[in-house]
Enzyme design. Structure first.
Site, PDB file in Angstrom:
ATOM      1  N   SER A  42      51.529  37.890  46.820  1.00 20.53           N
ATOM      2  CA  SER A  42      50.732  38.543  45.792  1.00 20.53           C
ATOM      3  C   SER A  42      49.960  39.713  46.393  1.00 20.53           C
ATOM      4  CB  SER A  42      49.816  37.512  45.122  1.00 20.53           C
ATOM      5  OG  SER A  42      49.281  38.009  43.927  1.00 20.53           O
ATOM      6  N   ASP A 156      55.090  34.858  41.353  1.00 27.92           N
ATOM      7  CA  ASP A 156      54.011  34.785  42.340  1.00 27.92           C
ATOM      8  C   ASP A 156      54.181  33.613  43.311  1.00 27.92           C
ATOM      9  OD1 ASP A 156      51.533  34.564  43.663  1.00 27.92           O
ATOM     10  OD2 ASP A 156      50.413  35.204  41.907  1.00 27.92           O
TER      11      ASP A 156
END
Length: 252
Positions: A42, A156
């Site tokens: 991320s 993610d």
């Protein structure tokens, strides 16, 4: 001064909290510590990619201070998978680097970490277009669309492991500097990360840097200067402690 290709840097996710990692990078540069391997998920993947591409710590700090969410996402015309579209990442990479490089061609070894939504397992993205890896690693489900790659649907990586030190090790690191973005109010849902953190603390081949995010904004950029300063403070504290007990000699 050359990179240490047995030393890795692990950068965690956390939205705007990732700005603290720019402060960490500055302290590492000032102390002449140059990891040759970097992995992140991320926000950590974004900063890690900049570091792996050869950008200096001060240049990364300037970019973080000027960052706006529009640099990685814009409103989607097809909101089935997410409200926003991350092709802005590709545009930003091409604007900054002049092209969309292959990860394996970057000056430093790099891996982004993502989650395969079908298998719920983590995936290491260390080859192929940089934009694909970053778009996958930042894809918060419901907000940013997943990325299709090699039959997988990627999002993610923090859903599986927000502090992916195992990725840095898989890329060849023998010792690692780990940046874990956390807050004192972490709840029961985050106990897996807390347990894994205890393992990192006990590992003599790890220096763990933990900036404290309490009372700072995670999804707006108003606290970026404070976050960078906190990253610097936490890095200096952790490295000084490692120096006192002799661990820094085995890391640096």
């Amino acid at each position: 001064m050359t990179d240490d290709h047995t030393l890795g840097l692990t950068l965690s996710g956390g939205g705007a909290y990732g700005a603290a990692q720019a402060g960490v990078l500055q302290v590492l540069a000032e102390r002449g510590i140059r990891p040759g391997i970097v992995a992140g998920t991320s926000a950590g993947a974004l900063l890690g990619a900049a570091y792996a591409a050869g950008f200096g710590a001060d240049a990364i700090e300037r970019a973080v201070r000027g960052f706006r969410w529009g640099a990685i996402a814009r409103w989607s015309l097809r909101p089935r998978w997410g409200l926003l579209d991350t092709h802005a990442v590709t545009d930003a990479i091409r604007r900054i680097l002049g092209h969309d490089p292959l990860i394996e061609d970057l000056p430093r070894r790099f891996g982004a970490y993502a989650t395969d939504l079908r298998t719920r397992r983590g995936v290491i993205l260390d080859r192929g277009p940089l934009s694909t890896a970053l778009r996958a690693s930042v894809a918060v489900p419901g907000v940013l669309p997943p990325v299709r790659r090699d039959g997988a649907l990627l999002a993610d990586g923090g859903m599986v492991d927000n502090v992916p030190d195992s990725v840095t090790r898989a890329l060849g690191a023998e010792r690692t500097i780990v940046v874990r973005l956390h807050a004192k109010w972490e709840n029961v849902r985050m106990m897996r990360t807390v347990t894994a953190t205890a393992d990192l603390v006990a590992d003599p081949t790890v220096i763990l840097i933990q900036p404290e995010m309490e009372r700072m904004a995670q999804w707006v950029m108003k606290d970026v200067p404070r976050l960078i300063a906190e990253g610097r403070r936490a890095a200096e504290e952790a490295l000084d402690a490692a120096d006192r007990d002799g661990r820094l000699l085995s890391i640096a």
